[in-house]
Design a protein around this motif. Structure first.
Motif, PDB file in Angstrom:
ATOM      1  N   LEU A   7      25.910  -7.924  44.408  1.00  0.00           N
ATOM      2  CA  LEU A   7      26.508  -6.507  44.578  1.00  0.00           C
ATOM      3  C   LEU A   7      27.414  -6.680  45.888  1.00  0.00           C
ATOM      4  N   MET A   8      27.108  -7.516  46.757  1.00  0.00           N
ATOM      5  CA  MET A   8      27.839  -7.428  48.020  1.00  0.00           C
ATOM      6  C   MET A   8      29.239  -8.018  47.822  1.00  0.00           C
ATOM      7  N   GLU A   9      29.187  -8.836  46.742  1.00  0.00           N
ATOM      8  CA  GLU A   9      30.538  -9.168  46.353  1.00  0.00           C
ATOM      9  C   GLU A   9      31.487  -8.084  45.664  1.00  0.00           C
ATOM     10  N   GLN A  10      30.779  -7.019  45.404  1.00  0.00           N
ATOM     11  CA  GLN A  10      31.567  -6.081  44.569  1.00  0.00           C
ATOM     12  C   GLN A  10      31.660  -4.636  45.198  1.00  0.00           C
ATOM     13  N   LEU A  11      30.601  -4.496  46.265  1.00  0.00           N
ATOM     14  CA  LEU A  11      30.858  -3.258  47.068  1.00  0.00           C
ATOM     15  C   LEU A  11      31.122  -3.556  48.407  1.00  0.00           C
ATOM     16  N   PRO A  12      32.364  -2.813  48.623  1.00  0.00           N
ATOM     17  CA  PRO A  12      32.935  -3.040  49.899  1.00  0.00           C
ATOM     18  C   PRO A  12      32.060  -2.702  51.141  1.00  0.00           C
ATOM     19  N   ASP A  13      31.293  -1.660  50.803  1.00  0.00           N
ATOM     20  CA  ASP A  13      30.332  -1.228  52.030  1.00  0.00           C
ATOM     21  C   ASP A  13      29.210  -1.926  52.120  1.00  0.00           C
ATOM     22  N   LEU A  14      28.677  -2.667  51.101  1.00  0.00           N
ATOM     23  CA  LEU A  14      27.763  -3.675  51.479  1.00  0.00           C
ATOM     24  C   LEU A  14      28.157  -4.944  52.333  1.00  0.00           C
ATOM     25  N   GLN A  15      29.315  -5.269  51.648  1.00  0.00           N
ATOM     26  CA  GLN A  15      29.966  -6.287  52.269  1.00  0.00           C
ATOM     27  C   GLN A  15      30.164  -6.267  53.930  1.00  0.00           C
ATOM     28  N   LEU A  16      30.696  -5.038  54.122  1.00  0.00           N
ATOM     29  CA  LEU A  16      30.990  -4.782  55.619  1.00  0.00           C
ATOM     30  C   LEU A  16      29.613  -4.942  56.413  1.00  0.00           C
ATOM     31  N   SER A  17      28.440  -4.319  55.727  1.00  0.00           N
ATOM     32  CA  SER A  17      27.275  -4.184  56.563  1.00  0.00           C
ATOM     33  C   SER A  17      26.571  -5.692  56.681  1.00  0.00           C
ATOM     34  N   LEU A  18      26.814  -6.390  55.579  1.00  0.00           N
ATOM     35  CA  LEU A  18      25.777  -7.312  55.527  1.00  0.00           C
ATOM     36  C   LEU A  18      26.787  -8.920  55.510  1.00  0.00           C
ATOM     37  N   GLY A  19      27.941  -8.713  55.292  1.00  0.00           N
ATOM     38  CA  GLY A  19      28.851  -9.962  55.049  1.00  0.00           C
ATOM     39  C   GLY A  19      28.880 -10.844  56.221  1.00  0.00           C
ATOM     40  N   TYR A  20      28.898 -10.052  57.569  1.00  0.00           N
ATOM     41  CA  TYR A  20      29.109 -10.883  58.791  1.00  0.00           C
ATOM     42  C   TYR A  20      27.693 -11.840  58.780  1.00  0.00           C
ATOM     43  N   ARG A  21      26.489 -11.060  58.651  1.00  0.00           N
ATOM     44  CA  ARG A  21      25.316 -12.020  58.931  1.00  0.00           C
ATOM     45  C   ARG A  21      25.050 -12.949  57.786  1.00  0.00           C
ATOM     46  N   LEU A  22      25.847 -12.902  56.525  1.00  0.00           N
ATOM     47  CA  LEU A  22      25.501 -13.872  55.671  1.00  0.00           C
ATOM     48  C   LEU A  22      26.782 -14.884  55.606  1.00  0.00           C
ATOM     49  N   ARG A  23      27.559 -14.610  56.400  1.00  0.00           N
ATOM     50  CA  ARG A  23      29.015 -15.568  56.505  1.00  0.00           C
ATOM     51  C   ARG A  23      28.667 -17.113  56.240  1.00  0.00           C
ATOM     52  N   GLU A  24      27.700 -17.498  56.661  1.00  0.00           N
ATOM     53  CA  GLU A  24      27.634 -19.133  56.185  1.00  0.00           C
ATOM     54  C   GLU A  24      27.250 -19.457  54.811  1.00  0.00           C
ATOM     55  N   VAL A  25      26.350 -18.568  54.183  1.00  0.00           N
ATOM     56  CA  VAL A  25      26.122 -18.419  52.928  1.00  0.00           C
ATOM     57  C   VAL A  25      27.244 -18.291  52.069  1.00  0.00           C
ATOM     58  N   THR A  26      28.074 -17.121  52.308  1.00  0.00           N
ATOM     59  CA  THR A  26      29.203 -16.612  51.393  1.00  0.00           C
ATOM     60  C   THR A  26      30.457 -17.773  51.457  1.00  0.00           C
ATOM     61  N   TYR A  27      30.455 -18.300  52.895  1.00  0.00           N
ATOM     62  CA  TYR A  27      31.611 -19.094  53.048  1.00  0.00           C
ATOM     63  C   TYR A  27      31.652 -20.378  52.036  1.00  0.00           C
TER      64      TYR A  27
END
Ligand code: ATP
Ligand code: MG
Lengths: 224, 787
Positions: B223-243
């Motif tokens: 969902l994080m990949e699809q919802l910008p709001d979620l991406q904003l709030s979580l993306g930073y913390r999970l950046r190593e994973v998403t990278y």
């Protein structure tokens, strides 16, 4: 305390919605070193009884105690181990494992325990000599006659010197002379090794030659 | 009446339930209509009916709604009330349907004679659900996921210890590998503990645990990949994973693959725990089981192994022909031998005949051979294809990295007139091997009638060799050093000494070497180096003149801004072997480029690093050395991210597709082992009567499946490697006009190759679990009666 004691055992089969009560509250004590014969009409439930006694079959109700221990309360591995160490089976037909030689078949119970191979094979060889099959060790079951196979099966049942030997018509398919030989062997191991034996038979004469005789009638075991 | 399970259906309840559920479905449909999402929903649902992969998308589509409704009211989509009402009606409908299905009442017969006797004790202990097992399984999968995410973040962000200074942590891939292994172990251990404590496989607990505790994390990531709001709030913390997932191009695929891997490990742990301890005590010894298993299926015999290997190496038909010939000849020879033997001694002939008969093959043996072959083909295909793809990737990487630098340092905006100082600073960073300043800009080149849009790069010939392979790539006839000494470029003379009809240039040439020229064609022009393809397109050779027109640094002319135009002389031609570069790049002197583009410095500094795979870390170190903003430093993975992530995704997808072969082979193994189980029912019963526990039986049949898997895996490995070496040494020619590479490239990557074998063995292990459990559930009495 009795070696084997069974108490109020029930066993029924279910077929096409009908219940066939085979064992109806069997209670019995067998002492150490006894040689017992069990007779009964065909279909009376002798095999069923023997299977329950040997933990191969699960009764609907009742208790089986070996030296006071409740056998059915043990877990799967313990029961398997119990079967392996304390009970030797000889069935109506030999039930040898076809992929293994006579020698390996006889050694099988010890191999299951992961005992030392060379020792095991030595005692298996000795037993096979004793039942008169010294020259058939490397034969596969398919390459043995019925009587020979039955003797191998007997040797297999004895290889671990179990406390109890359960024999289900071991001579049913054999000629009288060979059958008598096997019964002779049974008597010998009972006398020499002190192995408690329960022998199912249709042969009244043989049955009468045993010290203790039981009869299975109408789901009940009575002394005969 | 008694033994059969009787079910009673209350049709009125079932029908009304169905009606309510239908209303719910209609309401949901209305909600979708209101949200104008039919196309999307239909698309995803349609996909999911076509393939399993689409199921994921359907999940996404469904998951989107609740998440969006949980967001602040401002972003609430229309039709939320319908969604809630519809979902409620849908659920209620099903509850009503369920309540319409009832177990039949107990039969009205009187009590049996056994009433009151002690119940068979193990039956009395039956329990079908353990909360602790659920905890172990569900908690295990959740723990594994969290361990993976946290460890990954922890490891790749420098061990978390700020005190350790700028240790900067492990490379992300290494960190990922380490944490994946740890997480897999956690999942395995939890499954093992859960199953060995419960002493059963406990499927209900496993299913519930995975669904309720395991699924949310990958769903959240998706969902994080699809919802910008979620991406904003979580993306930073999970950046190593998403990278890391981003390196695949399709991060979602990565998440779900990893999730399935963890579930797989959990299942393996559960199964292993059950086998090891499920029957009462921990027992990992295998000697006896292998002894029995080897008699049941003789996989490791030379004839079978060699035969399968031959089929894998040479295809099916040739070995079959050879085999047929050999057998025919052998049979003929044997028969004549036996006949002549028999003429002397009939008994000897009989024994020879008997021995001949023993060699005949059973159907099980054929099935075994087929399964081994199936696994072998899968592993072989996987190894070959992945190796070839790795070869392509390596080739591409080599070419890209030959023509481009590993790390580029630039400013967020503007040029780097201070590049000399920066270069001194950068030189201090360990791992940096070479650096060169450069400018690149898109331009047009003209030669006579031919025009081509290209990237023109200003370089410093002195240092460019330390970063790019340009010097090695120069074709004979040209010279890189002539960029600095343009007077040495010999203008091309036409054959008949006739002057080429060039229009005289109006612009004043600004010769760097202040040497006046006599004629236009002999005028000293600055040099340019073109790619081979570009030269072919422009139909120029060394010494020819080309014009470069740049939109940048446009000059004010009489009719407004006109692009700047400059003449250059071809000083050399390079050939990198990669069409894109050979057709789209040209190099000139840095100073010339600055003049042409009207800038006061290079636009970037290109670096070469010692270890290409370490470029990301070194790039970060460089950026730190320069003090961050306004400077930035990007590594090649970042610059060429699209092409590499496309390659990786392609490789992954190929791997998955080819693994299907292995899965099909696993189906074959399931069939083979089930056949074995059916064939050996009596033997299983006898073994049990002799005292083999359920766990022991499971082990025996698992060992049988695993034998097939291991044999197939090893044969596949052998033949795959053999094929790879064949391609490597002998080579398979490619059409150079299509592939731009003369022969099929191969690169055998040990990890990936080993992984193919390991996957095959794991899959066969999984495949044998079901038949093995079936085998262990054969009741001794049943088997003894089966005559
Ligand atoms: N699996 C089964 N399902 C239904 N009925 C069974 C089953 N096994 C046995 N029976 C019935 O149970 C009864 C007892 O069977 P059992 O094999 O114990 O007889 P038995 O005394 O050993 O007979 P025999 O002397 O012929 O071997 C028989 O009437 C048989 O028909
Ligand atoms: Mg019987």
């Amino acid at each position: 305390m009795a070696l084997l004691s069974i108490h109020n055992v029930f066993k029924s089969y279910f077929l096409h919605g009908k219940r066939i009560d085979v064992l109806r509250g069997v209670s019995l004590d067998i002492e150490k070193g006894e040689l017992v014969s069990l007779i009964g009409a065909s279909g009376a439930g002798k095999s069923t009884f023997l299977h329950v006694l040997g933990t191969l079959d699960i009764p609907a109700a009742g208790e089986l105690r070996f030296e006071g221990r409740n056998v059915f309360a043990m877990n799967d591995a313990e029961i398997a181990d119990f079967r392996n160490r304390t009970i030797g089976f000889v069935f109506q037909s030999h039930y040898l494992l076809p992929e293994f030689t006579a020698l390996e078949n006889v050694a099988m119970p010890a191999l299951i325990q992961r005992r030392d191979r060379t020792e095991t094979y030595a005692s298996a060889r000795e037993l096979l000599e004793r039942v008169g099959l010294g020259s058939r060790m490397e034969h596969r079951p398919g390459e043995l006659s019925g009587g020979e196979a039955q003797r191998v099966a007997l040797a297999r049942a004895l290889v671990l010197k179990p406390a109890v030997l359960l024999a289900d018509e071991p001579t049913g398919n054999l000629d009288p002379a060979t059958g008598e030989g096997i019964h002779q062997l049974l008597r010998e191991v009972n006398r020499d090794l002190g192995i408690t034996a329960v022998v199912v038979t249709h042969n009244e004469v043989l049955a009468r030659s045993m010290p203790r005789r039981l009869r299975l009638v109408a789901g009940q075991v009575t002394e005969a | 009446m008694n033994a059969e399970r009787q079910t009673v259906y209350r049709w009125s309840l079932i029908w009304s339930g169905a009606l309510v559920a239908l209303v719910g479905a209609v309401l949901l449909g209305l909600a979708i209509t209101r949200a104008d999402a039919w196309a999307r929903v239909a698309g995803t649902l349609g996909l999911s009916t076509l393939s399993w992969g689409g199921l994921l998308q359907a999940l996404n589509a469904l998951g989107l709604m609740p998440v969006q409704s949980a967001l602040p009211a401002a972003v609430k989509p229309v039709g939320t009330e319908y969604v809630i009402a519809g979902a409620a009606a849908w659920l209620v409908g099903w509850v009503v349907i369920a309540s319409g299905i009832r177990r039949a009442p107990v039969s009205s017969e009187g009590p049996s004679p056994a009433a009151g006797a002690t119940l068979y004790p193990r039956l009395a202990q039956y329990r079908d659900f353990y909360w602790s097992t659920l905890g172990a399984y569900g908690g295990g999968i959740l723990l594994a996921e969290l361990v993976l995410i946290l460890l990954q973040t922890f490891l790749s962000s420098g061990g978390g210890s700020a005190a350790a200074g700028e240790s900067s942590g492990l490379a992300p891939t290494v960190a990922f590998a380490v944490s994946l292994v740890v997480a897999s172990l956690v999942a395995f251990a939890c499954g093992f503990v859960g199953a060995s404590r419960a002493r059963r496989v406990a499927m209900p607990e496993a299913t519930i645990g995975v669904i309720y505790l395991g699924l949310p994390v990958p769903i959240l990531l998706t969902l994080m990949e699809q919802l910008p709001d979620l991406q904003l709030s979580l993306g930073y913390r999970l950046r190593e994973v998403t990278y890391l997932a981003d390196m695949l191009g399709r991060p979602v695929i990565g998440y779900w693959l990893v999730f399935s891997l963890l579930v797989l490990m959990l299942v393996l742990g559960i199964n292993t725990g059950f086998i090891a301890a499920g029957s009462g005590r921990l027992d990992l010894r295998l000697g006896f089981e292998l002894f029995v298993a080897r008699r049941h299926v003789g996989v490791f015999r030379p004839s079978l192994l060699l035969g399968t290997l031959a089929v894998l190496m040479f295809g099916i038909i040739p070995p079959l022909i050879v085999y047929g010939i050999i057998r025919a000849v052998e049979a003929a020879v044997e028969r004549t031998r036996i006949r002549s033997l028999g003429l002397q001694d009939p008994l000897a002939a009989a024994s020879a005949l008997n021995r001949l008969k023993l060699r005949e093959q059973s159907p099980t043996m054929m099935m075994t051979a087929l399964s081994v072959g199936g696994v072998g083909v899968g592993v072989m295909a996987l190894i070959i294809v992945l190796s070839v793809m790795s070869g392509f990737e390596e080739d591409l990487q080599k070419k890209i990295l030959g023509a481009h630098s590993h790390v580029v340092v630039s400013k967020y905006a503007g040029q780097l007139p201070e590049y000399k100082r920066l270069m001194e600073q950068i030189a201090k960073v360990p791992g940096v091997e070479g650096q060169t300043p450069s400018i690149d800009n898109p331009v047009m080149v003209l030669a006579d009638d031919e025009v081509q849009g290209i990237v023109l790069k200003g370089i410093d010939p002195e240092t460019v060799g330390s970063v790019l392979d340009l010097r090695q790539n120069m074709q004979p006839g040209g010279n890189l050093d002539h960029l600095e000494q343009p007077q040495k470029i010999a203008p091309r003379r036409t054959m008949f000494g006739k002057q080429p009809d060039e229009p005289e240039e109006e612009e004043v040439e600004d010769p760097i070497i202040g040497k006046s020229t006599t004629s236009a064609s002999d005028k000293v022009l600055p040099g340019i180096i073109l790619g081979r393809e570009l030269a072919a397109i422009l139909r120029v050779v060394v010494g020819d003149r080309v014009n470069v027109i740049s939109p940048q640094g446009a000059e004010l002319g009489p009719a407004g801004l006109i692009p700047k135009s400059r003449a250059f002389r071809v000083a050399g031609i390079f050939y990198s072997g990669m069409y894109e570069y050979d057709a789209k790049f040209a190099y000139i002197l840095l100073a010339e480029a600055q003049k042409l583009f009207g800038t006061d410095g290079p636009s970037g500094i290109e670096l070469k690093v010692a270890d290409v795979d370490d470029a990301r870390r070194i790039s970060q170190a460089v950026s730190r050395e320069l003090g961050g903003y306004p400077y930035r430093s990007r590594d090649w993975g970042e610059i060429h991210r699209n092409i590499f992530s496309a390659l990786r995704l392609e490789k992954l997808v190929m791997g998955i597709i080819l693994s299907i072969i292995i899965v099909v082979a696993a189906g074959l193994i399931v069939a083979t082992v089930i056949m074995l189980v059916l064939e050996k029912r009596k033997e299983i019963a006898v073994l049990k009567a002799l005292g083999v526990s359920d766990g022991g039986i499971v082990k025996i049949f698992l060992a049988e499946g695993l034998q097939i898997g291991v044999a197939g895996g090893l044969l596949g490995l052998l033949s795959g490697l053999a094929w790879c070496y064949f391609i490597l040494k002998v080579g398979i020619k490619l059409d150079p006009s299509v592939y731009y590479i003369p022969a099929l490239p191969v690169k055998i990557e040990p990890v990936q190759t080993a992984l193919a074998v390991v996957i095959a063995v794991l899959v066969t292990y999984l495949a044998s679990i079901y038949p093995a459990l079936k085998a262990s559930s054969v009741e001794p009495v049943e088997g003894l009666k089966a005559e």
